[in-house]
Design a protein around this motif. Structure first.
Motif, PDB file in Angstrom:
ATOM      1  N   ASN A  72       4.653   7.068  -3.659  1.00 13.41           N
ATOM      2  CA  ASN A  72       4.847   6.125  -4.760  1.00 13.41           C
ATOM      3  C   ASN A  72       3.848   6.414  -5.871  1.00 13.41           C
ATOM      4  OD1 ASN A  72       6.896   4.783  -3.479  1.00 13.41           O
ATOM      5  ND2 ASN A  72       5.579   3.203  -2.648  1.00 13.41           N
ATOM      6  N   HIS A  73       4.224   6.086  -7.072  1.00  8.49           N
ATOM      7  CA  HIS A  73       3.336   6.270  -8.205  1.00  8.49           C
ATOM      8  C   HIS A  73       2.310   5.137  -8.238  1.00  8.49           C
ATOM      9  CE1 HIS A  73       5.662   9.569  -9.777  1.00  8.49           C
ATOM     10  NE2 HIS A  73       6.768   8.844  -9.637  1.00  8.49           N
ATOM     11  N   THR A  74       1.163   5.423  -8.779  1.00  2.00           N
ATOM     12  CA  THR A  74       0.074   4.458  -8.839  1.00  2.00           C
ATOM     13  C   THR A  74       0.446   3.247  -9.689  1.00  2.00           C
ATOM     14  OG1 THR A  74      -1.404   6.366  -8.701  1.00  2.00           O
ATOM     15  CG2 THR A  74      -2.402   4.276  -9.224  1.00  2.00           C
ATOM     16  N   VAL A  75       1.281   3.435 -10.677  1.00  2.00           N
ATOM     17  CA  VAL A  75       1.655   2.335 -11.562  1.00  2.00           C
ATOM     18  C   VAL A  75       2.397   1.236 -10.798  1.00  2.00           C
ATOM     19  CG1 VAL A  75       3.843   3.313 -12.355  1.00  2.00           C
ATOM     20  CG2 VAL A  75       2.556   1.807 -13.852  1.00  2.00           C
ATOM     21  N   TYR A  76       3.112   1.597  -9.747  1.00  2.00           N
ATOM     22  CA  TYR A  76       3.800   0.581  -8.955  1.00  2.00           C
ATOM     23  C   TYR A  76       2.810  -0.295  -8.202  1.00  2.00           C
ATOM     24  CZ  TYR A  76       7.929   3.406  -9.885  1.00  2.00           C
ATOM     25  OH  TYR A  76       8.935   4.107 -10.501  1.00  2.00           O
ATOM     26  N   TYR A  77       1.752   0.308  -7.693  1.00  2.00           N
ATOM     27  CA  TYR A  77       0.721  -0.483  -7.012  1.00  2.00           C
ATOM     28  C   TYR A  77       0.027  -1.416  -7.994  1.00  2.00           C
ATOM     29  CZ  TYR A  77       1.317   2.919  -3.276  1.00  2.00           C
ATOM     30  OH  TYR A  77       1.840   3.710  -2.301  1.00  2.00           O
ATOM     31  N   VAL A 121      -5.433   2.574  -3.176  1.00  2.00           N
ATOM     32  CA  VAL A 121      -4.252   2.516  -2.318  1.00  2.00           C
ATOM     33  C   VAL A 121      -3.454   3.807  -2.427  1.00  2.00           C
ATOM     34  CG1 VAL A 121      -2.052   1.312  -1.950  1.00  2.00           C
ATOM     35  CG2 VAL A 121      -4.121   0.007  -2.336  1.00  2.00           C
ATOM     36  N   ASP A 122      -3.358   4.368  -3.624  1.00  2.00           N
ATOM     37  CA  ASP A 122      -2.612   5.604  -3.801  1.00  2.00           C
ATOM     38  C   ASP A 122      -3.257   6.767  -3.044  1.00  2.00           C
ATOM     39  OD1 ASP A 122      -0.469   7.105  -5.014  1.00  2.00           O
ATOM     40  OD2 ASP A 122      -2.001   8.015  -6.306  1.00  2.00           O
ATOM     41  N   GLU A 123      -4.571   6.794  -2.994  1.00  7.23           N
ATOM     42  CA  GLU A 123      -5.260   7.865  -2.267  1.00  7.23           C
ATOM     43  C   GLU A 123      -5.090   7.747  -0.758  1.00  7.23           C
ATOM     44  OE1 GLU A 123      -9.352   7.845  -3.338  1.00  7.23           O
ATOM     45  OE2 GLU A 123      -8.979   8.472  -5.399  1.00  7.23           O
ATOM     46  N   HIS A 124      -5.000   6.524  -0.263  1.00  2.11           N
ATOM     47  CA  HIS A 124      -5.007   6.318   1.182  1.00  2.11           C
ATOM     48  C   HIS A 124      -3.627   6.072   1.787  1.00  2.11           C
ATOM     49  CE1 HIS A 124      -9.195   5.952   0.182  1.00  2.11           C
ATOM     50  NE2 HIS A 124      -9.489   6.054   1.466  1.00  2.11           N
TER      51      HIS A 124
END
Length: 102
Positions: free
Chosen positions: A37-42, A29-32
């Motif tokens: 947002n930071h990846t930790v939130y996802y 999700v972070d890549e796309h």
């Protein structure tokens, strides 16, 4: 009756995928996503959704048993079995999320 079983199984499969593969999904999700947002939130969102589904599914199985959508013998299997699976996967996903938060 089959729709009730199918719905419960699909919820458990989705919760397990989100709990076990939450880290990979967070990177994806972070890549796309275009926002920053930071990846930790996802990962936190995936963990909370997974645990929420694990809490709702035994309750849903119990309620479906009460309104005769599923048989009593299946309800006990769902509540006990999915409770054990949910506990293990939830502990894992919370551990991974806690390690990400530092």
């Amino acid at each position: 009756m089959k729709k009730g079983h199918f719905f419960i199984w699909m919820l458990m499969i989705i919760a397990t995928i989100l709990g076990v593969f939450g880290q990979s999904l967070a990177y994806f999700v972070d890549e796309h996503m275009a926002n920053t947002n930071h990846t930790v939130y996802y990962l936190t969102i995936f963990t909370v959704i997974s645990i929420s589904i694990y809490f709702v599914t035994p309750l849903l199985a119990y309620l479906m048993m009460k309104v005769k959508k599923i048989h009593v013998k299946y309800s006990n299997i769902y509540i006990l079995g999915f409770g054990m699976i949910g506990t293990c996967v939830s502990i894992w996903s919370v551990f991974v999320c806690a390690m990400w938060w530092g």
